[in-house]
Structures are given as C-alpha cells and as structure tokens.
Design a protein around this motif. Structure first.
Motif, short mmCIF file in Angstrom:
data_model
loop_
_atom_site.label_atom_id
_atom_site.label_comp_id
_atom_site.label_asym_id
_atom_site.label_seq_id
_atom_site.Cartn_x
_atom_site.Cartn_y
_atom_site.Cartn_z
N LEU A 90 50.97 25.44 42.24
CA LEU A 90 51.30 26.26 43.63
C LEU A 90 51.62 28.12 43.14
O LEU A 90 50.84 28.98 43.37
CB LEU A 90 52.24 26.60 44.48
N HIS A 91 52.07 28.20 41.66
CA HIS A 91 52.24 28.75 41.61
C HIS A 91 51.33 29.95 40.67
O HIS A 91 50.59 31.32 41.05
CB HIS A 91 53.09 29.48 39.96
N LEU A 92 50.18 28.90 40.27
CA LEU A 92 48.48 29.79 39.82
C LEU A 92 47.85 30.41 41.44
O LEU A 92 47.09 31.26 41.26
CB LEU A 92 47.87 28.23 39.44
N TRP A 93 47.73 28.90 42.53
CA TRP A 93 47.70 30.12 43.12
C TRP A 93 47.64 31.72 44.25
O TRP A 93 46.81 31.89 44.58
CB TRP A 93 47.52 28.39 44.82
N ARG A 94 49.30 31.07 43.69
CA ARG A 94 50.01 32.49 44.68
C ARG A 94 48.51 33.26 43.17
O ARG A 94 48.78 34.53 44.36
CB ARG A 94 51.37 32.76 44.29
N LEU A 95 49.12 33.76 42.31
CA LEU A 95 48.73 34.73 41.71
C LEU A 95 46.72 34.51 41.92
O LEU A 95 46.43 36.05 41.79
CB LEU A 95 48.91 33.73 40.12
N LEU A 96 46.56 33.71 41.96
CA LEU A 96 45.07 33.66 42.48
C LEU A 96 44.33 35.08 43.57
O LEU A 96 43.66 35.36 44.11
CB LEU A 96 44.46 32.34 42.22
N ASP A 97 45.40 34.09 44.39
CA ASP A 97 45.42 34.67 45.91
C ASP A 97 45.84 36.16 45.83
O ASP A 97 45.01 37.39 46.34
CB ASP A 97 46.36 33.95 47.07
N GLY A 98 46.60 36.62 44.93
CA GLY A 98 47.56 38.19 44.84
C GLY A 98 46.18 38.81 44.33
O GLY A 98 46.16 40.21 44.50
N ALA A 99 45.48 38.22 42.83
CA ALA A 99 44.46 39.08 42.62
C ALA A 99 43.40 39.34 43.35
O ALA A 99 42.72 40.39 42.76
CB ALA A 99 44.04 38.36 41.27
N VAL A 100 42.83 37.66 44.03
CA VAL A 100 41.83 38.85 44.29
C VAL A 100 42.34 39.28 46.08
O VAL A 100 40.96 40.18 46.38
CB VAL A 100 41.32 37.22 45.76
N ALA A 101 43.44 39.46 46.71
CA ALA A 101 43.30 40.56 47.82
C ALA A 101 43.27 41.78 47.20
O ALA A 101 42.67 43.21 47.74
CB ALA A 101 44.85 40.01 47.81
N LEU A 102 43.67 41.93 45.90
CA LEU A 102 44.75 43.59 44.27
C LEU A 102 42.99 43.25 44.64
O LEU A 102 42.04 44.81 45.44
CB LEU A 102 45.28 43.66 44.40
N MET A 103 41.62 43.16 44.34
CA MET A 103 40.28 43.03 44.10
C MET A 103 40.16 42.83 44.65
O MET A 103 38.76 44.49 45.05
CB MET A 103 39.96 41.93 43.16
N MET A 104 39.95 42.74 46.23
CA MET A 104 38.76 42.83 47.74
C MET A 104 39.16 44.99 48.08
O MET A 104 38.44 45.12 48.59
CB MET A 104 39.17 42.88 48.47
N TRP A 105 40.53 44.57 48.13
CA TRP A 105 41.22 46.45 48.81
C TRP A 105 40.79 47.13 47.63
O TRP A 105 40.53 48.29 47.64
CB TRP A 105 42.81 46.23 48.98
N ALA A 106 41.05 47.19 46.46
CA ALA A 106 40.09 47.40 45.47
C ALA A 106 39.27 48.46 45.53
O ALA A 106 38.50 49.47 45.33
CB ALA A 106 40.64 47.37 43.49
N THR A 107 38.35 47.01 45.17
CA THR A 107 36.55 47.22 45.36
C THR A 107 36.54 47.92 46.72
O THR A 107 35.37 49.15 46.95
CB THR A 107 35.95 45.84 45.65
N ALA A 108 36.52 47.84 48.28
CA ALA A 108 36.84 48.22 49.76
C ALA A 108 37.21 50.22 49.78
O ALA A 108 36.44 50.88 49.59
CB ALA A 108 37.80 47.89 50.75
N GLY A 109 38.14 50.44 48.43
CA GLY A 109 38.82 51.64 48.86
C GLY A 109 37.46 52.31 47.25
O GLY A 109 37.10 54.11 47.97
N TRP A 110 37.24 51.77 46.39
CA TRP A 110 35.71 52.26 45.77
C TRP A 110 35.35 52.99 46.54
O TRP A 110 34.49 53.89 46.38
CB TRP A 110 35.88 51.30 44.34
N LEU A 111 34.43 51.59 47.16
CA LEU A 111 33.57 52.28 48.20
C LEU A 111 33.44 53.46 49.24
O LEU A 111 32.17 54.06 50.17
CB LEU A 111 32.72 50.95 49.45
N ILE A 112 34.81 53.04 49.63
CA ILE A 112 34.59 54.40 50.87
C ILE A 112 35.10 55.58 50.01
O ILE A 112 33.89 55.97 50.88
CB ILE A 112 36.10 54.42 51.43
N ALA A 113 35.61 56.10 49.03
CA ALA A 113 35.52 56.59 48.08
C ALA A 113 34.21 57.46 47.75
O ALA A 113 33.82 58.75 47.68
CB ALA A 113 36.28 56.26 46.97
N SER A 114 33.27 56.08 47.27
CA SER A 114 32.05 56.51 46.66
C SER A 114 30.94 57.39 47.46
O SER A 114 30.22 57.94 47.55
CB SER A 114 30.58 55.48 46.73
N LEU A 115 31.23 57.46 49.46
CA LEU A 115 30.51 58.02 50.45
C LEU A 115 31.01 59.65 50.61
O LEU A 115 30.42 59.93 51.48
CB LEU A 115 30.84 57.37 51.74
#
Length: 214
Positions: free
Chosen positions: A188-213
């Motif tokens: 379960l600990h690994l799954w929490r780390l994975l989900d947390g990392a995925v959430a941060l990655m998705m939001w960081a990518t979305a933020g970078w895309l918005i800034a690129s506009l």
C-alpha cells in the motif's frame, strides 16, 4: 543498404531518447502493469499511436512547418484539462488508499490498492488519450522527429521507420518492466507514493503547458 542503416539507427535512437523520460504516457503504462489490467493491449495501443504520430510528422507536418498556432492551442487546452482531471483522480487515491484486496500469488497473502476494473474499450480509449491528448507527444514524435527527418532528404522514410521501431522497442521493454513489477510490488505504501508522484507529475505538466501559452 549500408547507407540506410545509419539513417535507420539515427531515427531509432532519437525516438527512444525522446520517449524514455517518465511522462504521462509512460506512467500510464506502468500503472496498468502494476494493476495487471490490459497491460499488453495498452502497450500495443500506445506504440501504434506513436507510430501514427511519427508517420504524420515525417510525411506531413515537417513539410508544413509544424503545428499551426490554433491547432497547438487547442491541443494544449485539451491536454491541460485531461492532465488536470487525471492528476486529481490520482491525488484522491493518494488521500484515500483504504480500498484494499487480498492477493495470494504463491508467496503468502499480500495486500494492495484495489484497481477499478476497466473494459477493453476503456483501456484503448485511455491509452489513446494519454498518447494523443498529450502535447508533448505531438511535439516530440510528430514535430521534432518529423523536422529531424528532413536532414536525411530521400532517406527521411528510412529515418521514420527507425523512429517507429524505436518507439515499438521502448514500449515493449516498458511493458515487460511493468509486468515484472506488477507481480512483485503490492504494498500500500508503494501505491500511495506512485499515486502522489503521478498527481504531481500531471499537474506540473499541465502548469508547464499553461505557462507555454504566454
């Protein structure tokens, strides 16, 4: 044939170097492997989707000068929305990891986060969304590889075939790694780390895309 091999190899190496970074598409393949849900179907769809983008870049976008501003803006908007929603879902799983199931894989009882079952259609649509609603995929596979192919003149098709082969090889290797990990990592600990990392990655990518506009 001797002259074609360096061109083919150059396309293959460029393609693999561009997609090896753990982005949204690769993270999705890893997650499907860890969940043991339609992994090889996901691998096949992601690889074929990349091949389509590479073909589009080598045969079309390179000659047209890349994506138009309106097309790129629409693609970025759709990508930001998709990444934001997916990131939110991952963040919810990170906050509430209590959904558990018991497994017995021959090594004793294990527990892991219970995945929501997906149909084949849902798995295909998810893989296509991660492949084609991700502006990075368009820029890397269609625009950059397409533009690089112009340097090889009449050998651009061979360069494109090498790039497509590189994509296929990468996703097969990633799928094999995800399959291997999915049979061994169930904490379960690994799954929490994975989900947390995925959430941060998705939001960081979305933020970078918005800034690129801007």
């Amino acid at each position: 044939m001797v002259l074609a091999f360096p061109t083919f190899s150059a396309g293959m190496l460029l393609s693999m170097s561009l997609i090896m970074a753990i982005g949204p598409q690769n993270a999705h393949v890893l997650r499907m492997g860890l969940q043991r849900q339609h992994l090889w179907l996901t691998v096949a769809v992601c690889a074929l989707a990349d091949v389509v983008l590479i073909g589009l870049g080598v045969l079309g976008l390179a000659q047209l000068g890349g994506l138009s501003d309106k097309m790129l803006g629409a693609l970025v908007g759709a990508g930001v929305l998709f990444l934001g929603v997916y990131g939110w879902q991952a963040f919810q799983r990170f906050l509430k990891p209590q959904a558990m199931v018991a497994l017995n894989d021959g090594a004793g009882d294990q527990t892991r986060q219970a995945p929501t079952p997906l149909t084949q259609r849902q798995a295909i649509l998810s893989a296509l969304a991660f492949s084609w609603l991700n502006p990075h995929a368009w820029i890397d596979t269609a625009v950059l590889i397409g533009t690089a192919s112009l340097a090889y003149g009449q050998g651009s098709t061979v360069f494109g075939l090498g790039a497509a082969t590189g994509s296929l090889v990468w996703f097969l290797l990633l799928g094999a790694a995800a399959f291997w990990l999915g049979r061994r990592l169930n904490s379960l600990h690994l799954w929490r780390l994975l989900d947390g990392a995925v959430a941060l990655m998705m939001w960081a990518t979305a933020g970078w895309l918005i800034a690129s506009l801007f």
